[in-house]
Design a protein around this motif. Structure first.
Motif, short mmCIF file in Angstrom:
data_model
loop_
_atom_site.label_atom_id
_atom_site.label_comp_id
_atom_site.label_asym_id
_atom_site.label_seq_id
_atom_site.Cartn_x
_atom_site.Cartn_y
_atom_site.Cartn_z
N HIS A 199 -10.74 -28.68 71.93
CA HIS A 199 -10.71 -27.55 71.00
C HIS A 199 -10.64 -28.09 69.57
O HIS A 199 -9.67 -28.74 69.19
CB HIS A 199 -9.49 -26.67 71.29
N ASN A 200 -11.69 -27.84 68.79
CA ASN A 200 -11.67 -28.16 67.36
C ASN A 200 -11.01 -27.01 66.62
O ASN A 200 -11.57 -25.92 66.53
CB ASN A 200 -13.09 -28.39 66.83
N LEU A 201 -9.82 -27.25 66.13
CA LEU A 201 -9.01 -26.19 65.54
C LEU A 201 -9.36 -25.97 64.07
O LEU A 201 -9.52 -26.91 63.31
CB LEU A 201 -7.52 -26.56 65.63
N ASP A 202 -9.48 -24.72 63.69
CA ASP A 202 -9.59 -24.32 62.29
C ASP A 202 -9.15 -22.87 62.20
O ASP A 202 -9.95 -21.95 62.23
CB ASP A 202 -11.01 -24.50 61.77
N LEU A 203 -7.84 -22.69 62.13
CA LEU A 203 -7.26 -21.35 62.09
C LEU A 203 -6.49 -21.15 60.79
O LEU A 203 -5.78 -22.05 60.34
CB LEU A 203 -6.29 -21.15 63.27
N THR A 204 -6.65 -19.99 60.20
CA THR A 204 -5.86 -19.59 59.04
C THR A 204 -5.04 -18.37 59.42
O THR A 204 -5.58 -17.41 59.99
CB THR A 204 -6.75 -19.27 57.83
N ILE A 205 -3.77 -18.42 59.12
CA ILE A 205 -2.89 -17.29 59.42
C ILE A 205 -2.35 -16.72 58.11
O ILE A 205 -1.94 -17.47 57.22
CB ILE A 205 -1.73 -17.72 60.36
N VAL A 206 -2.42 -15.39 57.99
CA VAL A 206 -1.93 -14.69 56.81
C VAL A 206 -0.82 -13.75 57.25
O VAL A 206 -1.05 -12.84 58.04
CB VAL A 206 -3.05 -13.91 56.10
N TRP A 207 0.39 -13.99 56.75
CA TRP A 207 1.53 -13.16 57.11
C TRP A 207 1.55 -11.90 56.24
O TRP A 207 0.93 -11.85 55.17
CB TRP A 207 2.82 -13.95 56.92
N PRO A 208 2.26 -10.86 56.67
CA PRO A 208 2.29 -9.60 55.91
C PRO A 208 2.77 -9.76 54.47
O PRO A 208 2.38 -8.97 53.60
CB PRO A 208 3.24 -8.72 56.73
N ASN A 209 3.62 -10.75 54.20
CA ASN A 209 4.14 -10.94 52.84
C ASN A 209 3.18 -11.72 51.95
O ASN A 209 3.49 -12.01 50.80
CB ASN A 209 5.49 -11.64 52.87
N GLY A 210 1.99 -12.09 52.47
CA GLY A 210 0.99 -12.79 51.67
C GLY A 210 0.98 -14.29 51.85
O GLY A 210 0.02 -14.96 51.44
N LEU A 211 2.02 -14.87 52.45
CA LEU A 211 2.04 -16.29 52.72
C LEU A 211 0.93 -16.64 53.71
O LEU A 211 0.66 -15.87 54.63
CB LEU A 211 3.40 -16.71 53.31
N GLN A 212 0.28 -17.80 53.51
CA GLN A 212 -0.74 -18.19 54.45
C GLN A 212 -0.76 -19.70 54.64
O GLN A 212 -0.25 -20.46 53.81
CB GLN A 212 -2.12 -17.69 54.03
N ALA A 213 -1.33 -20.12 55.77
CA ALA A 213 -1.42 -21.54 56.09
C ALA A 213 -2.65 -21.77 56.95
O ALA A 213 -3.12 -20.86 57.64
CB ALA A 213 -0.16 -22.02 56.81
N ASN A 214 -3.15 -23.01 56.90
CA ASN A 214 -4.32 -23.38 57.67
C ASN A 214 -3.97 -24.49 58.65
O ASN A 214 -3.25 -25.43 58.30
CB ASN A 214 -5.44 -23.84 56.74
N ARG A 215 -4.47 -24.38 59.88
CA ARG A 215 -4.26 -25.40 60.91
C ARG A 215 -5.61 -26.01 61.27
O ARG A 215 -6.52 -25.31 61.68
CB ARG A 215 -3.61 -24.75 62.13
N GLU A 216 -5.73 -27.35 61.11
CA GLU A 216 -6.95 -28.06 61.47
C GLU A 216 -6.60 -29.25 62.35
O GLU A 216 -5.54 -29.85 62.20
CB GLU A 216 -7.71 -28.55 60.24
N GLY A 217 -7.51 -29.58 63.26
CA GLY A 217 -7.28 -30.74 64.10
C GLY A 217 -8.01 -30.62 65.42
O GLY A 217 -8.94 -29.81 65.57
N VAL A 218 -7.60 -31.42 66.38
CA VAL A 218 -8.23 -31.47 67.69
C VAL A 218 -7.16 -31.43 68.77
O VAL A 218 -6.16 -32.17 68.70
CB VAL A 218 -9.08 -32.74 67.86
N LYS A 219 -7.36 -30.58 69.76
CA LYS A 219 -6.45 -30.51 70.91
C LYS A 219 -7.28 -30.62 72.19
O LYS A 219 -8.23 -29.87 72.39
CB LYS A 219 -5.67 -29.20 70.89
N VAL A 220 -6.93 -31.58 73.02
CA VAL A 220 -7.69 -31.87 74.24
C VAL A 220 -6.86 -31.49 75.46
O VAL A 220 -5.73 -31.95 75.62
CB VAL A 220 -8.09 -33.35 74.32
N ARG A 221 -7.44 -30.65 76.33
CA ARG A 221 -6.77 -30.25 77.57
C ARG A 221 -7.51 -30.87 78.77
O ARG A 221 -8.68 -30.56 79.00
CB ARG A 221 -6.81 -28.74 77.75
N GLU A 222 -6.84 -31.70 79.50
CA GLU A 222 -7.41 -32.25 80.73
C GLU A 222 -6.83 -31.50 81.92
O GLU A 222 -5.62 -31.40 82.07
CB GLU A 222 -7.11 -33.74 80.85
#
Length: 281
Positions: A168-191
């Motif tokens: 999974h090539n991660l690229d997620l942005t989360i925006v909280w109700p108060n306007g704070l936001q953050a981005n998550r990038e990276g790689v997660k491998v599930r075997e």
């Protein structure tokens, strides 16, 4: 894995540890503010962990059902998605597009309210060893948080160990109700190390590796790297084993989830060597 329980309890213990240092610094309001910010970011980062795991679960589960159900009766044959999810499948020669619509009112998945749509597509070819699944989140909300993302999951029929694997090539942005936001990038491998092809959900076991970074709008970054695979048995709420290196703004250390027993025991060792026991709820 019940990621919500794992990370929230860990954060509580880390918060207690950090505040013990803050209480020894009389009059240092700047330091206290910085520590409070770190604690808030720890909590926010844990929410992204939960979002990423559940979104990945949904896409992988839905893909497997789509490919294995010749009648395309996706929801009726799924043990994961609730019946309130509306599934639309566009099937063309060698191509599939699947829309999972959680509606404007939302559906409860793993104790979280999901709204909006997850759309994924792939080129269908039963003879190839790899399938690239592309997905997008459309007006998607996880509880009260807006989640923005459009990335890929590479499914390998057989990796070097002879097991199915999802990268999974991660690229997620989360925006909280108060306007704070953050981005998550990276790689997660599930075997998929146990249970593949049995048709029994409860015997599935996965090993997870990878690395990822969370960046907040103020520029602070949290980095994660799996040191030894995180072993996940779907009937257990906790990682059975595995270690993760965690480096945050002002401190870091290593989570150790044990030696293979399904229990709520873990440890966190700080960079300075100090170790605390963690009880996972």
């Amino acid at each position: 894995m019940n990621t919500k329980h794992v990370f929230r309890t860990s954060i509580f213990m880390l918060t207690f540890f950090i505040l013990s240092f803050v209480s020894c610094s009389d009059g240092n309001s700047i330091e206290e503010e910085e520590q409070a910010e770190d604690i808030t970011e720890l909590m926010r980062a844990s929410e992204i962990d939960v979002v990423g795991e559940i979104v990945s679960d949904i896409i992988i589960d839905s893909y497997e059902i789509q490919e294995n159900d010749e009648l395309n009766r996706m929801v009726s044959s799924s043990s994961f998605l609730p019946s309130c999810v509306v599934v639309t499948i566009v099937a063309e020669q060698g191509f599939r597009e699947v829309t999972l619509d959680f509606g404007t009112e939302g559906c409860i998945v793993n104790e979280h309210l999901l709204r909006g749509q997850i759309v994924f597509s792939y080129t269908r070819n039963t003879e190839v060893q790899e399938i690239l699944i592309s997905y997008s989140l459309i007006d998607f909300y996880f509880d009260t948080n807006n989640i923005i993302g459009s990335k890929t999951i590479l499914r390998q029929l057989s990796n070097g160990n002879g097991n199915p694997q999802f990268t999974h090539n991660l690229d997620l942005t989360i925006v909280w109700p108060n306007g704070l936001q953050a981005n998550r990038e990276g790689v997660k491998v599930r075997e998929w190390v146990e249970g593949f092809g049995s048709g029994i959900f409860s015997d599935n076991v996965f090993e997870i590796t990878g690395n990822w970074t969370t960046t907040f709008v103020n520029g602070n970054q949290h980095t994660y790297e799996v040191l030894s695979p995180l072993r996940r048995q779907v009937i257990c709420n906790y990682f059975l084993s595995g270690t993760v290196d965690v480096q945050r703004t002002n401190f870091g250390g290593t989570f150790d989830y044990g030696s293979g027993v399904c229990d709520n025991q873990a440890t966190f060792t700080f960079n300075n060597g100090y170790q605390i026991d963690i009880i996972l709820n």
